[in-house]
Design an enzyme around this catalytic site. Structure first.
Site, PDB file in Angstrom:
ATOM      1  N   HIS A   1       5.097   6.551  -1.448  1.00 49.22           N
ATOM      2  CA  HIS A   1       5.815   5.144  -1.727  1.00 49.22           C
ATOM      3  C   HIS A   1       5.019   4.253  -1.272  1.00 49.22           C
ATOM      4  O   HIS A   1       4.172   4.214  -0.619  1.00 49.22           O
ATOM      5  CB  HIS A   1       7.257   5.428  -1.047  1.00 49.22           C
ATOM      6  CG  HIS A   1       7.051   5.247   0.485  1.00 49.22           C
ATOM      7  ND1 HIS A   1       6.752   6.259   1.261  1.00 49.22           N
ATOM      8  CD2 HIS A   1       6.994   4.343   1.179  1.00 49.22           C
ATOM      9  CE1 HIS A   1       6.504   6.070   2.395  1.00 49.22           C
ATOM     10  NE2 HIS A   1       6.710   4.687   2.564  1.00 49.22           N
TER      11      HIS A   1
ATOM     12  N   THR B   1       0.758   4.626   1.827  1.00 49.97           N
ATOM     13  CA  THR B   1       0.078   5.260   3.107  1.00 49.97           C
ATOM     14  C   THR B   1      -0.037   6.747   2.535  1.00 49.97           C
ATOM     15  O   THR B   1       1.002   7.651   1.979  1.00 49.97           O
ATOM     16  CB  THR B   1       1.030   5.472   4.148  1.00 49.97           C
ATOM     17  OG1 THR B   1       1.459   3.968   4.785  1.00 49.97           O
ATOM     18  CG2 THR B   1       0.268   6.081   5.350  1.00 49.97           C
TER      19      THR B   1
ATOM     20  N   HIS C   1       0.628  -1.296   0.134  1.00 50.47           N
ATOM     21  CA  HIS C   1       0.169  -0.155   0.124  1.00 50.47           C
ATOM     22  C   HIS C   1       0.867   0.987  -0.174  1.00 50.47           C
ATOM     23  O   HIS C   1       2.058   1.021   0.337  1.00 50.47           O
ATOM     24  CB  HIS C   1      -0.907   0.068   1.315  1.00 50.47           C
ATOM     25  CG  HIS C   1      -0.127   0.269   2.500  1.00 50.47           C
ATOM     26  ND1 HIS C   1       0.425  -0.979   3.255  1.00 50.47           N
ATOM     27  CD2 HIS C   1       0.425   1.218   3.187  1.00 50.47           C
ATOM     28  CE1 HIS C   1       1.033  -0.585   4.166  1.00 50.47           C
ATOM     29  NE2 HIS C   1       0.906   0.672   4.325  1.00 50.47           N
TER      30      HIS C   1
ATOM     31  N   THR D   1       6.292   0.549   0.498  1.00 49.66           N
ATOM     32  CA  THR D   1       7.316  -0.407   1.292  1.00 49.66           C
ATOM     33  C   THR D   1       7.339  -1.565   0.694  1.00 49.66           C
ATOM     34  O   THR D   1       6.106  -2.320   0.857  1.00 49.66           O
ATOM     35  CB  THR D   1       7.239  -0.136   2.921  1.00 49.66           C
ATOM     36  OG1 THR D   1       7.312   1.180   3.341  1.00 49.66           O
ATOM     37  CG2 THR D   1       8.116  -0.960   3.610  1.00 49.66           C
TER      38      THR D   1
HETATM   39  P1  2AM Z   1       5.182   3.090   5.257  1.00 51.47           P
HETATM   40  O1  2AM Z   1       3.929   3.777   4.908  1.00 51.47           O
HETATM   41  O2  2AM Z   1       6.430   3.746   4.879  1.00 51.47           O
HETATM   42  O3  2AM Z   1       5.103   1.665   4.676  1.00 51.47           O
HETATM   43  C1  2AM Z   1       1.504   1.244   9.479  1.00 51.47           C
HETATM   44  O4  2AM Z   1       2.702   1.300  10.412  1.00 51.47           O
HETATM   45  C2  2AM Z   1       1.693   1.881   7.854  1.00 51.47           C
HETATM   46  O5  2AM Z   1       1.936   3.650   8.436  1.00 51.47           O
HETATM   47  C3  2AM Z   1       3.172   1.601   7.449  1.00 51.47           C
HETATM   48  O6  2AM Z   1       2.850   1.557   6.113  1.00 51.47           O
HETATM   49  C4  2AM Z   1       3.965   2.723   7.766  1.00 51.47           C
HETATM   50  O7  2AM Z   1       5.164   2.954   6.848  1.00 51.47           O
HETATM   51  C5  2AM Z   1       3.062   3.858   8.055  1.00 51.47           C
HETATM   52  N1  2AM Z   1       3.506   4.759   9.160  1.00 51.47           N
HETATM   53  C6  2AM Z   1       3.951   4.482  10.464  1.00 51.47           C
HETATM   54  N2  2AM Z   1       4.347   5.509  10.897  1.00 51.47           N
HETATM   55  C7  2AM Z   1       4.168   6.627  10.292  1.00 51.47           C
HETATM   56  C8  2AM Z   1       4.525   8.071  10.255  1.00 51.47           C
HETATM   57  N3  2AM Z   1       4.869   8.301  11.489  1.00 51.47           N
HETATM   58  N4  2AM Z   1       4.402   8.765   9.539  1.00 51.47           N
HETATM   59  C9  2AM Z   1       3.793   8.453   8.154  1.00 51.47           C
HETATM   60  N5  2AM Z   1       3.846   6.902   7.977  1.00 51.47           N
HETATM   61  C10 2AM Z   1       3.685   6.255   8.883  1.00 51.47           C
END
Ligand code: 2AM
Length: 211
Positions: free
Chosen positions: A142, A66, A64, A144
């Site tokens: 992005h 975010t 996904h 992950t």
């Molecule tokens: P990602 O988007 O880089 O993969 C659950 O942890 C999801 O939320 C993950 O996909 C994670 O990283 C994202 N995430 C976790 N903490 C975050 C933060 N402080 N800011 C933005 N995205 C975050």
């Protein structure tokens, strides 16, 4: 409890359809495999030990991109984002994400997503604020693809912003290799970016994850 009282999700984002998840995973595996065989990479290894890249990065669940990390309402700006009418009206809609680059650092492997103007309407204003450079909205977008042992996925966006900040700073990086997938550039400190010759179109649904 009535629906109104349910906490906010862990995060909102675009969730790749399962058929394309497979394709993106395969492309990323191909990339890691090829990277592992390059002389340029062997001379600038991301770890002191000989590591098999495919083992080094652990998969992180459903692919996904975010948009807003809400942390069940505890993150700053979560409520405002959740209550935004544009976000509300697009919830559950289908989108086509464009994956334009793959990157690898000693901590993470990810895909850069280039957002359209419509997709940027779902992008939170504060997403790039962790970077010292002033990068345009959407820079952090992005997917992950994997994290090294003990590394949290949040690191992937930080790693991408770091590479983009170097580019903005005029650091072209070191052209390393023309690969079938595109051109590979080295940015020092174990940071590699592959600009895809053909962006990968990835159908995705805008939704949320509660965990
Ligand atoms: P990602 O988007 O880089 O993969 C659950 O942890 C999801 O939320 C993950 O996909 C994670 O990283 C994202 N995430 C976790 N903490 C975050 C933060 N402080 N800011 C933005 N995205 C975050």
């Amino acid at each position: 409890a009535p629906l109104e009282e349910v906490d906010l999700p862990l995060f909102f984002g675009w969730f790749l359809l399962s058929s394309v998840q497979e394709k993106v995973r395969c492309t990323s595996m191909d990339f890691l495999k090829t990277l592992d065989t390059l002389e340029a990479f062997k001379n600038r290894r991301i770890s002191e030990n000989e590591v098999d890249l495919e083992q080094y990065f652990k998969p992180t669940g459903a692919l996904h991109c975010t948009t807003k990390f809400c942390n069940y309402g505890k993150a700053e700006g979560a409520k405002e984002y959740a209550e935004n009418p544009v976000r509300n009206s697009l919830y559950g809609s289908a989108f086509e994400l464009s994956l334009t680059a793959l990157f690898v650092t000693p901590r993470t492997v990810g895909a850069r997503v280039s957002l359209t103007d419509e997709q940027l309407k779902l992008w939170p204003a504060d997403a790039e604020q962790s970077s010292a450079a002033s990068l345009p909205p959407g820079s952090r977008a992005h997917i992950t693809l994997g994290c090294a042992e003990g590394v949290e996925p949040v690191q992937t966006g930080v790693d991408l912003l770091e590479i983009l900040a170097l580019q903005q700073d005029g650091q072209q990086g070191e052209p390393a290799e023309e690969m079938e997938l595109g051109s590979l550039t080295y940015y020092g400190e174990g940071r590699w970016l592959l600009n895809l010759r053909e962006p990968i179109g990835a159908p995705a649904c805008f939704s949320s994850f509660y965990g």
